[in-house]
Design a protein around this motif. Structure first.
Motif, PDB file in Angstrom:
ATOM      1  N   UNK A 644      46.415  32.230  50.772  1.00  0.00           N
ATOM      2  CA  UNK A 644      47.614  31.609  49.497  1.00  0.00           C
ATOM      3  C   UNK A 644      46.720  30.461  48.903  1.00  0.00           C
ATOM      4  N   UNK A 645      46.076  29.203  50.056  1.00  0.00           N
ATOM      5  CA  UNK A 645      46.011  28.466  49.597  1.00  0.00           C
ATOM      6  C   UNK A 645      45.773  28.148  48.489  1.00  0.00           C
ATOM      7  N   UNK A 646      45.753  26.788  47.739  1.00  0.00           N
ATOM      8  CA  UNK A 646      45.633  26.728  46.385  1.00  0.00           C
ATOM      9  C   UNK A 646      43.659  26.181  46.541  1.00  0.00           C
ATOM     10  N   UNK A 647      42.979  26.507  45.932  1.00  0.00           N
ATOM     11  CA  UNK A 647      41.450  25.788  46.574  1.00  0.00           C
ATOM     12  C   UNK A 647      41.034  26.017  44.819  1.00  0.00           C
ATOM     13  N   UNK A 648      39.725  25.075  45.097  1.00  0.00           N
ATOM     14  CA  UNK A 648      38.863  24.877  44.796  1.00  0.00           C
ATOM     15  C   UNK A 648      38.123  26.257  43.555  1.00  0.00           C
ATOM     16  N   UNK A 649      37.996  26.381  42.009  1.00  0.00           N
ATOM     17  CA  UNK A 649      37.621  27.806  41.282  1.00  0.00           C
ATOM     18  C   UNK A 649      35.574  27.312  41.020  1.00  0.00           C
ATOM     19  N   UNK A 650      35.669  25.767  41.394  1.00  0.00           N
ATOM     20  CA  UNK A 650      34.050  25.150  41.403  1.00  0.00           C
ATOM     21  C   UNK A 650      32.752  26.259  42.331  1.00  0.00           C
ATOM     22  N   UNK A 651      32.327  26.190  40.750  1.00  0.00           N
ATOM     23  CA  UNK A 651      30.980  27.743  41.294  1.00  0.00           C
ATOM     24  C   UNK A 651      31.111  28.774  41.932  1.00  0.00           C
ATOM     25  N   UNK A 652      31.987  29.302  41.197  1.00  0.00           N
ATOM     26  CA  UNK A 652      32.785  30.727  40.829  1.00  0.00           C
ATOM     27  C   UNK A 652      31.586  31.172  40.258  1.00  0.00           C
ATOM     28  N   UNK A 653      31.173  32.489  40.161  1.00  0.00           N
ATOM     29  CA  UNK A 653      30.353  33.420  39.578  1.00  0.00           C
ATOM     30  C   UNK A 653      28.673  32.386  38.923  1.00  0.00           C
ATOM     31  N   UNK A 654      28.360  30.755  39.612  1.00  0.00           N
ATOM     32  CA  UNK A 654      27.334  30.906  40.402  1.00  0.00           C
ATOM     33  C   UNK A 654      26.786  29.957  38.679  1.00  0.00           C
ATOM     34  N   UNK A 655      28.152  29.829  38.300  1.00  0.00           N
ATOM     35  CA  UNK A 655      28.966  29.084  36.543  1.00  0.00           C
ATOM     36  C   UNK A 655      27.801  27.981  36.599  1.00  0.00           C
ATOM     37  N   UNK A 656      26.433  27.350  36.216  1.00  0.00           N
ATOM     38  CA  UNK A 656      26.231  26.534  36.396  1.00  0.00           C
ATOM     39  C   UNK A 656      26.436  25.586  35.116  1.00  0.00           C
ATOM     40  N   UNK A 657      26.746  25.069  34.223  1.00  0.00           N
ATOM     41  CA  UNK A 657      27.065  24.771  32.875  1.00  0.00           C
ATOM     42  C   UNK A 657      28.778  25.115  32.875  1.00  0.00           C
ATOM     43  N   UNK A 658      29.979  24.039  32.455  1.00  0.00           N
ATOM     44  CA  UNK A 658      29.134  22.347  32.919  1.00  0.00           C
ATOM     45  C   UNK A 658      28.695  22.713  34.633  1.00  0.00           C
ATOM     46  N   UNK A 659      28.621  21.867  35.293  1.00  0.00           N
ATOM     47  CA  UNK A 659      28.220  21.510  36.374  1.00  0.00           C
ATOM     48  C   UNK A 659      28.917  22.317  37.696  1.00  0.00           C
ATOM     49  N   UNK A 660      28.983  23.220  37.335  1.00  0.00           N
ATOM     50  CA  UNK A 660      29.610  24.032  38.495  1.00  0.00           C
ATOM     51  C   UNK A 660      30.634  24.205  38.428  1.00  0.00           C
ATOM     52  N   UNK A 661      31.478  23.632  37.442  1.00  0.00           N
ATOM     53  CA  UNK A 661      32.921  23.692  37.375  1.00  0.00           C
ATOM     54  C   UNK A 661      33.356  24.773  36.405  1.00  0.00           C
ATOM     55  N   UNK A 662      34.340  25.253  36.966  1.00  0.00           N
ATOM     56  CA  UNK A 662      35.796  26.261  35.581  1.00  0.00           C
ATOM     57  C   UNK A 662      36.830  25.999  35.042  1.00  0.00           C
ATOM     58  N   UNK A 663      36.164  25.886  33.966  1.00  0.00           N
ATOM     59  CA  UNK A 663      37.061  25.371  32.780  1.00  0.00           C
ATOM     60  C   UNK A 663      38.208  25.922  32.272  1.00  0.00           C
ATOM     61  N   UNK A 664      39.065  25.602  31.532  1.00  0.00           N
ATOM     62  CA  UNK A 664      39.898  26.255  29.842  1.00  0.00           C
ATOM     63  C   UNK A 664      38.497  26.820  29.160  1.00  0.00           C
ATOM     64  N   UNK A 665      37.742  26.325  28.960  1.00  0.00           N
ATOM     65  CA  UNK A 665      36.864  26.549  28.172  1.00  0.00           C
ATOM     66  C   UNK A 665      35.277  27.124  28.750  1.00  0.00           C
ATOM     67  N   UNK A 666      35.849  27.952  29.631  1.00  0.00           N
ATOM     68  CA  UNK A 666      34.560  28.739  30.007  1.00  0.00           C
ATOM     69  C   UNK A 666      35.582  30.400  30.016  1.00  0.00           C
ATOM     70  N   UNK A 667      35.226  31.132  31.662  1.00  0.00           N
ATOM     71  CA  UNK A 667      35.524  32.214  31.430  1.00  0.00           C
ATOM     72  C   UNK A 667      37.333  32.558  30.614  1.00  0.00           C
ATOM     73  N   UNK A 668      38.407  31.887  31.106  1.00  0.00           N
ATOM     74  CA  UNK A 668      40.007  31.442  30.319  1.00  0.00           C
ATOM     75  C   UNK A 668      39.940  31.722  28.344  1.00  0.00           C
ATOM     76  N   UNK A 669      38.357  31.211  28.284  1.00  0.00           N
ATOM     77  CA  UNK A 669      38.106  31.374  26.475  1.00  0.00           C
ATOM     78  C   UNK A 669      37.672  32.514  25.845  1.00  0.00           C
ATOM     79  N   UNK A 670      36.624  32.998  27.105  1.00  0.00           N
ATOM     80  CA  UNK A 670      36.010  33.805  26.908  1.00  0.00           C
ATOM     81  C   UNK A 670      36.427  35.191  27.107  1.00  0.00           C
TER      82      UNK A 670
END
Length: 780
Positions: A644-670
């Motif tokens: 249950x430890x909080x960890x980074x979402x960076x790299x999830x799904x192999x997202x490359x734009x922005x550089x590996x980061x999953x921010x609010x403008x990516x999957x949540x907005x989609x």
């Protein structure tokens, strides 16, 4: 005189007495006195003794019954089995979502059972029910005798007796239980009406297929509610009570089918005899073949999350209305026969689940990328006009992830909190350090890491912008579009953090235990998608408080709970709320949500306001947005499986734009766009404002302070356009509230500018109550 003479004399009627015979000695067979001796059996069972014994036993029985009647009272509560009932949960359209409980029972008020159907049970079990005293003496005597002789259960019990056995006692066949049943039945008949007894009987009886009570039976055999049963169907259910397993058409033998049909005919014929059924109508009736058994809906998938939230909100209402503890409320709710109708719209719920799958979970591959196994999603969708929760996503599956991601409060909402800061500024007519009103056009210094000042004094807090981006002089509108941390950190100080947190509470955030410190401007507190949906719904509803509710109604057989209106009164002014909405349209059309929301091919002219958010180290990512008629908050959370430890979402799904980061403008907005544009049509905000992206500012921009240096980076966001976009038509009516006035006295001293790019901890809240700011990826 000789013998011959004597005989002749008798013949002539003479009166000479015959000589007395000599008595023989007494014998045992003929005792003295001449009477024959009585046998031992005759002496032991004389009629007087038999009569006396009988009368004595009668008196003893009467005395025992009187004593029993005085000692045995109606139990105060039902037996454990009778108290267990399934809770039935329904979608807003009345279709069943799930049945949950150890016992599949759902009690209904007798008024919801057609009168003809009520009569089928009386005709089947106890034709004298409406006139008897609650017991059948002949049947009771027969039952007692057969029980004492070990012949098992026998018929003859009245409906009252069967109700008493089902509700108060047990099914054990003992003389003691039979006697208690008789006494309690007499008292129940005196204290309760016949309708109450009949309701108790049909709601506690077992009908087979795991169904207790007529409502569960109606669903199990005919997939309908008790109030919609026909006479034919009611007669079949009444017939079932004699032998539920043997008479269930789905599993009955040929003999069993003949028997249940005969029993069904018996019930209807008795109704004719009792003048409850027209003979002609009876002749036209055909046997109502029941449907095949159907598995009871479970709590798998999203159902468990919906049910849990409904239970929690119902418990909260019981605590408030009945002044009971949480544990008492829970005991009143779980497995207690509630029919709970949710506000969940079945179609919207399906669309939300599909959007999460198509835009996010369908792209996760934990075998290929370890981080994919840490991605958790939660979402809540609310109607801002009614406050109803119309859809909710709690996680991949209730039985695989028990924590409801839609209601959990252990992740930071990040920049989705920025609109609250602006709302507080507008609501409190706040000013900058040099006394200028804070509006959408006010210019702040957007330099990353700029130290926050309070009338010339540093407060030791200088948050970086995402990627340490410097914006220099920038309007509040542009700062919101680009989620500039340094601007809103200073704005929070200008407004006063106590006022910011007070506004957050008014809008619907649970601020219990939260400190009013500058670090909170970054959304470093805990919040849930449910909370954020409520806050934004209040903004969407022109400042009228919206407390999202999943409950539409909650009823038991004997009571219903009053569900309060989710929409309350005004908590911030309409002008303040509408101005924030106006500004948030810029985030969608010109800011961090433009690519996935504004430019989405599914968009069909809808006006949209919203805000992205990404916490430090990408541990959570958000998009909370709204159209005029729907508010939805989507959150992604990085949670290490197992711990249950909080960890980074960076790299999830192999997202490359922005550089590996999953921010609010990516999957949540989609996810938000795929869902919202699939369930809403074109609508226009009715805004009472004179500023912001939706309406061209009417006054020249004011400056909070003169930047100390030339921006090191040219702002990427566009300035407000010279004319409003077609989809954002200015309101035709003037504001209902006059513009706020600047303070009458200027600050005592001008603000001082501090070097940029330095990151320090807040001395009031070391560590910023929000984690490490060194990564500099708060914002989007």
């Amino acid at each position: 005189m000789g013998r011959a003479e004597e005989r002749r004399a008798r013949q002539r009627g003479g009166h000479r007495a015959a000589p007395r015979r000599r008595r023989s000695a007494p014998t045992a067979a003929a005792p003295a006195g001449g009477k024959p001796a009585k046998s031992f059996i005759r002496r032991l069972f004389s009629w007087k003794k038999i009569l006396g014994t009988f009368l004595g036993l009668c008196l003893l029985g009467i005395g025992g019954f009187i004593a029993l009647y005085m000692l045995v009272d109606i139990p105060k509560g039902a037996n454990a089995l009778a108290q267990q009932e399934s809770n039935v949960y329904k979608y807003s359209d009345g279709t069943v979502l799930a049945r949950v409980g150890k016992t599949n029972r759902e009690s209904v008020d007798l008024s919801k059972v057609p009168k003809d159907v009520q009569h089928t049970f009386v005709a089947a079990e106890n034709k004298t029910f409406y006139s008897d005293s609650g017991i059948d003496l002949k049947g009771l005597a027969r039952g007692l005798y057969n029980t004492a002789m070990g012949r098992g259960a026998q018929g003859g019990s009245t409906i009252t007796q069967q109700y008493v056995k089902n509700y108060y006692l047990t099914q054990n066949q003992t003389v003691t239980r039979k006697l208690k049943e008789m006494v309690i039945s007499l008292k129940v008949d005196q204290r309760l009406s016949k309708d109450q007894i009949l309701a108790g009987y049909i709601n506690t009886s077992y009908y087979g297929r795991g169904a207790y009570g007529i409502q569960a039976a109606a669903q199990a055999y005919y997939r309908t509610d008790a109030e919609k049963l026909t006479v034919q169907q009611g007669a079949y259910l009444a017939a079932l009570l004699q032998a539920p397993s043997q008479y269930d058409w789905a599993v009955a033998t040929s003999t069993g089918k003949k028997l249940v049909q005969a029993r069904w005919n018996y019930v209807l014929d008795n109704m004719v005899k009792q003048h409850w059924l027209d003979p002609a109508a009876r002749q036209a009736m055909k046997f109502p073949y029941p449907k095949e058994p159907k598995a009871t809906p479970s709590q798998a998938g999203q159902k468990g999350y919906l049910i849990d939230l409904a239970n929690q909100q119902l418990e909260q209402q019981l605590m408030q209305q009945e002044n009971i503890s949480r544990s008492q409320a829970e005991a009143e709710v779980i497995d207690r026969g509630w029919t709970i109708t949710l506000n969940i719209d079945k179609k919207k719920q399906v669309k939300l689940e599909q959007a999460v799958k198509s835009e996010l979970t369908g792209k996760l591959d934990p075998k290929k990328r370890k981080v994919d196994g840490a991605v958790q999603a939660g979402a809540v969708s609310v109607d801002p006009k009614t406050g109803r929760i119309v859809a909710m996503y709690g996680g991949k599956d209730y039985f695989q992830h028990y924590v409801n991601n839609a209601t959990r409060r252990d992740y930071q909402p990040a920049s989705t909190f920025k609109p609250v800061i602006l709302a507080a500024a507008l609501q409190n007519s706040a000013t900058t350090q040099d006394g200028k009103p804070i509006t959408a056009s006010t210019i702040y210094d957007g330099t990353s890491g700029r130290q926050v000042v309070d009338h010339g004094s540093k407060v030791g807090f200088g948050p970086p912008n995402e990627d340490h981006q410097n914006y220099g002089p920038i309007t509040v509108q542009q700062a919101m579009n680009n989620s500039v941390n340094s601007v809103f950190a200073q704005m929070g100080m200008d407004v006063g953090m106590d006022k910011v947190m007070s506004t957050a509470k008014q809008l619907g955030m649970d601020t219990t235990g939260m400190q009013a410190v500058p670090a909170q401007t970054l959304g470093s507190m805990g919040a849930s998608p449910l909370e954020m949906a409520g806050i934004y719904a209040t903004l969407d509803n022109h400042g009228n408080k919206v407390t999202p509710s999943i409950l539409k109604s909650a009823e038991q057989s004997s009571r219903s709970v009053q569900i309060p209106d989710p929409v309350g009164g005004q908590v911030i002014s309409r002008t303040a709320a509408d101005t924030v909405t106006s500004v948030l349209t810029g985030v969608v059309d010109d800011g961090t949500a433009k690519q996935r929301v504004a430019d989405n091919s599914l968009r069909a002219g809808q006006q949209v306001a919203g805000k992205t958010g990404t916490s430090d180290e990408d541990k959570s990512a958000w998009f909370t947005g709204y159209t005029p008629d729907l508010v939805t908050s989507v959150g992604l959370f990085g949670e290490q499986s197992g711990s249950g430890r909080h960890v980074s979402l960076t790299g999830a799904t192999g997202l490359l734009d922005p550089p590996g980061r999953v921010n609010g403008g990516t999957y949540p907005a989609q996810v938000w766009a795929a869902y919202t544009f699939g369930v809403t049509g074109s609508a226009t905000f009715d805004l009472d404002t004179t500023q912001g992206a939706a309406v061209q500012p009417t006054a020249p921009p004011t400056y909070s302070q003169t930047p100390s240096q030339t921006p090191s980076h040219t702002p990427t966001s566009k300035a407000p356009s010279s004319s409003a976009p077609p989809s954002r038509t200015p309101p035709s009516h003037p504001p209902t509230q006059p513009p706020t006035q600047p303070p009458t006295q200027p600050p005592t001293q001008p603000p001082t500018q501090t070097p940029t790019g330095q990151i320090t901890q807040d001395p009031i809240d070391p560590g910023g109550n929000g984690g490490n700011f060194g990564q500099g990826n708060f914002g989007q």
